[in-house]
Design a protein around this motif. Structure first.
Motif, short mmCIF file in Angstrom:
data_model
loop_
_atom_site.label_atom_id
_atom_site.label_comp_id
_atom_site.label_asym_id
_atom_site.label_seq_id
_atom_site.Cartn_x
_atom_site.Cartn_y
_atom_site.Cartn_z
N ALA A 82 0.01 5.09 -0.78
CA ALA A 82 -0.86 5.35 0.37
C ALA A 82 -0.05 5.88 1.55
CB ALA A 82 -1.60 4.08 0.78
N TYR A 84 -6.08 0.72 -7.19
CA TYR A 84 -5.86 1.37 -5.89
C TYR A 84 -4.93 2.58 -5.97
CZ TYR A 84 -5.14 1.88 -0.86
OH TYR A 84 -5.07 2.37 0.42
N HIS A 126 -9.19 -8.14 0.51
CA HIS A 126 -10.59 -7.72 0.61
C HIS A 126 -11.04 -6.93 -0.62
CE1 HIS A 126 -8.00 -4.59 2.10
NE2 HIS A 126 -8.96 -3.71 1.96
N TYR A 163 -4.32 -7.11 -2.01
CA TYR A 163 -5.23 -6.81 -0.91
C TYR A 163 -6.39 -7.79 -0.96
CZ TYR A 163 -2.57 -2.59 -1.85
OH TYR A 163 -1.56 -1.72 -2.11
N GLU A 214 -7.75 1.75 5.04
CA GLU A 214 -8.23 1.11 3.81
C GLU A 214 -7.72 -0.32 3.64
OE1 GLU A 214 -7.37 3.76 0.58
OE2 GLU A 214 -8.84 5.22 1.27
N ILE A 215 -6.59 -0.62 4.25
CA ILE A 215 -6.05 -1.98 4.11
C ILE A 215 -6.18 -2.77 5.41
CG2 ILE A 215 -4.02 -3.36 3.47
CD1 ILE A 215 -5.11 -1.62 1.18
N ILE A 255 -5.77 6.60 -5.13
CA ILE A 255 -5.04 7.44 -4.17
C ILE A 255 -4.64 8.75 -4.83
CG2 ILE A 255 -2.87 7.60 -2.88
CD1 ILE A 255 -3.17 4.60 -2.34
N ARG A 261 -3.97 6.14 5.38
CA ARG A 261 -4.80 5.40 4.41
C ARG A 261 -4.58 3.91 4.54
NH1 ARG A 261 -6.44 8.67 -0.78
NH2 ARG A 261 -7.78 6.88 -1.07
N ALA A 262 -3.32 3.52 4.70
CA ALA A 262 -3.02 2.09 4.82
C ALA A 262 -3.76 1.51 6.01
CB ALA A 262 -1.52 1.87 4.96
N ALA A 307 0.84 -1.20 0.00
CA ALA A 307 0.00 0.00 0.00
C ALA A 307 0.87 1.25 0.00
CB ALA A 307 -0.92 0.00 1.22
#
Lengths: 287, 365
Positions: free
Chosen positions: A184, B99, B90, B88, A192-193, B103, A188-189, A179
């Protein structure tokens, strides 16, 4: 068939085992639930019926007990106070806890382990030991007897930090690094992760802390005096001893207690699945 | 477009262990640089320092002339493909690839266009709605590459991207990466311990050992002119044969005297040996299996007994035990050699490598 494996034992033995299980679990269940059931039942009785131990179920349910609590008492106000104060506190605890847990798990810095040691060390400290210093700080900041004081003094939950840290440790570090490479920020990491992957830890944390803040008695009663700022437990006690009526209005006290628990039961019903997962250490990551 | 320069870079951990020791490396725009070496040589640490995932203890790192030691990975504009893909779990394939653009707040319709473009170039179009858990290893690998490509980064970093794939898929993906490099025209830095990947993909190979760079060169030079015994042994399969020898001069001719015979040094090599004062001294000889051949007893530099014969199809690998040394031959003569058969071998003199037995540095190639 609902059996997980074939059972070759004779039928009477199996029935006996089943009965044994029902007996043990049933007794334990009744013991656990009895005070709660008693409270509900008592909330519908008259003052006289409550003290009459030969009658368990109310012969003539007094629904007026409930309506008078809902419409003619300050209890709904206390519920509202408790609900929104707990909500704000839990939100702040989640933000602060997630940030610290993220730093402990994903950032490399000198003193990382020491910091975690100190955090856990404070968990070992009896809560009462922090009352006096916390009280003095709040007094200095002129925050006694206010919602602000109630909220500010509970913005960090050590239990929450620990719970989230355990959840975060299940996540491969490479995901956060990926990320970061994707552009990111740490913020954010985290949201969002990391957060979506440890949803059940967050829900468990939120629910448990919501319940304990909602029901908290000792600390709020130390720092609030005005009934406007009362949370439910303290409000219940005030209601209980109102007008010098110490222990005389049992039916209303029981009705008030029953009403106070309802929001928590509703909340639990909706989040039960995640709650149990979170306690079991399941973080929703598979394979 | 990226030029990356490492100046005197060191990585030292808190316990004092130095994973990377004072390395200097210049990576030009559009180069495909391979960092190769055995495990623990510091190649991944070097890559992670370029990515910004590890702090640099000492030295300077420049990207297009700007020192980026203290620039966080999110601001370096470098993409990375991880060994375990790091998708990722999910998010769907689409969301994974999109992604980085999300951002950067790229408009939705442009994200959509670019994701679809990348997906079609990598054969992922039908998988866009799947989650990573529903993909095979090769598909995950492609998604990881798609996630890197879509950004048009200044450089691609790849940390052993093929090591989790089976042999067949690895070969296939290797070709795809080579193809990608041709199409994208960007700087690639690729870490591997597999020298086949290194030799086939790289335009420049950096061989590392114990945190130090052993040699930096193109694949051909690395193979033909290794800087030391370690590089000579690391590059090439089967590995180079090493043997003890003594340098002697007879009638104006320089020879390497082996246990069983002698090898004539070519004029060029003889000059280097004389120049370095090696006459009469012990050296380590090196010869690749493909430059070792069977011969008659008179010409032999080595004699021994065949221990293993491996037929690979168009060629064969023959392992010969010569006392306590083992000499390997790679030959296109596929006639079966019996175990225990006595054989004599000589070397192609021009392909002989000679190393200093103490420092292991190359005396002459």
């Amino acid at each position: 068939m609902n059996t997980r494996y074939s059972d070759n034992r004779p039928l009477p033995l199996r029935i006996l085992e089943l009965l044994g299980k029902i007996l043990i679990l049933g007794t334990a269940g009744i013991f656990t639930a009895f005070p709660f059931i008693w409270m509900i039942v008592s909330s519908l009785k008259t003052k006289a019926d409550i003290l009459n131990t030969s009658v368990f179920f109310p012969p003539d349910p007094q629904w007026s007990n409930i309506t008078s609590i809902l419409f003619d008492s300050p209890i709904p106000k206390y519920i509202f106070n408790s609900a929104w104060v707990s909500l704000v506190i839990v939100a702040l605890q989640i933000i602060s806890g997630a940030m610290l847990a993220y730093a402990l798990v994903f950032l490399k810095f000198r003193g990382n382990k020491l910091l975690f040691g100190i955090v856990m060390g404070t968990y070992m400290l009896p809560v009462a030991a922090t009352y006096i210093p916390s009280y003095i700080i709040l007094a200095d900041w002129h925050m006694l007897d206010s919602f602000k004081g109630l909220i500010i003094s509970s913005t960090v939950s050590i239990f929450g930090i620990f719970l989230l840290r355990q959840g975060f440790m299940q996540i491969p570090k490479g995901l956060v690094e990926a990320a970061r490479m994707d552009g990111a920020s740490h913020w954010r990491a985290l949201w969002e992760i990391v957060c979506p992957m440890t949803k059940s830890s967050f829900i468990t944390f939120g629910l448990m802390n919501f319940i304990s803040t909602y029901n908290n008695y000792m600390w709020p009663s130390l720092i609030t005096k005005t009934s406007n700022y009362f949370l439910v437990s303290q409000g219940l006690r005030a209601f209980f001893i109102r007008d010098g009526a110490y222990g005389t209005e049992w039916a209303l006290v029981m009705a008030a207690s029953a009403v106070v628990v309802v929001p928590l039961l509703i909340l639990f019903a909706f989040t039960q699945k995640w709650f149990i997962n979170g306690i079991g250490g399941e973080t929703g990551i598979k394979g | 477009m990226a030029e990356i320069i490492l100046k005197n870079i060191t990585k030292e951990y808190e316990n004092g262990f130095q994973a990377v020791k004072h390395i200097d490396l210049e990576i030009k725009d559009n180069e495909f640089v391979i960092l190769v070496g055995p495990s623990g040589c510091g190649k991944s640490t070097t890559l992670r320092m370029i990515a910004g995932l590890e702090d640099i203890s000492e030295g300077d790192l420049y990207l297009d002339g700007v020192r980026i030691n203290d620039v966080s990975p999110q601001n370096r504009d470098i993409a990375m493909v991880f060994q375990n893909y790091a998708l990722y779990p999910h998010m769907t394939v689409y969301q994974n690839i999109a992604y980085s653009l999300r951002i950067k707040k790229v408009p939705k319709d442009e994200i959509d266009r670019r994701v679809k473009e990348v997906a079609s170039s990598l054969g992922l179009t039908d998988l866009l709605d799947r989650k990573p858990g529903q993909l095979s290893g090769g598909q995950k690998q492609r998604v990881a590459m798609g996630r890197a490509i879509i950004r048009h980064p200044k450089a691609f970093l790849m940390d052993e991207p093929l090591s989790n794939l089976d042999a067949k898929l690895r070969g296939q993906m290797r070709v795809e990466i080579a193809d990608l490099y041709q199409r994208l025209n960007t700087t690639f830095i690729y870490v591997t311990h597999d020298q086949t990947e290194a030799m086939t993909l790289g335009t420049k190979i950096v061989v590392m050992r114990d945190g130090e760079i052993q040699q930096t060169d193109n694949p051909t030079n690395l193979f033909n002119y290794p800087a030391n015994k370690f590089v000579a042994g690391f590059i090439g399969t089967p590995t180079m044969n090493f043997f003890d020898a003594e340098v002697v001069e007879e009638n104006g001719q320089v020879w390497l005297k082996t246990k069983d015979g002698k090898i004539r040094a070519t004029e060029e090599k003889a000059a280097k040996l004389r120049e370095g004062n090696w006459i009469g001294k012990a050296v380590t000889g090196g010869i690749r299996p493909e430059h070792t051949v069977f011969c008659s007893e008179e010409e032999a530099a080595f004699k021994g007994e065949v221990s293993v014969f491996e037929l690979l199809g168009s060629n064969a690998i023959i392992y010969v035990q010569c006392g306590d040394e083992r000499i390997v031959l790679n030959t296109d003569d596929t006639v079966h050699q019996e175990h225990g058969k006595s054989v004599y071998m000589k070397v192609k003199e021009s392909r002989l490598h000679i190393f200093d037995p103490e420092t292991e540095r190359t005396i002459t190639n």
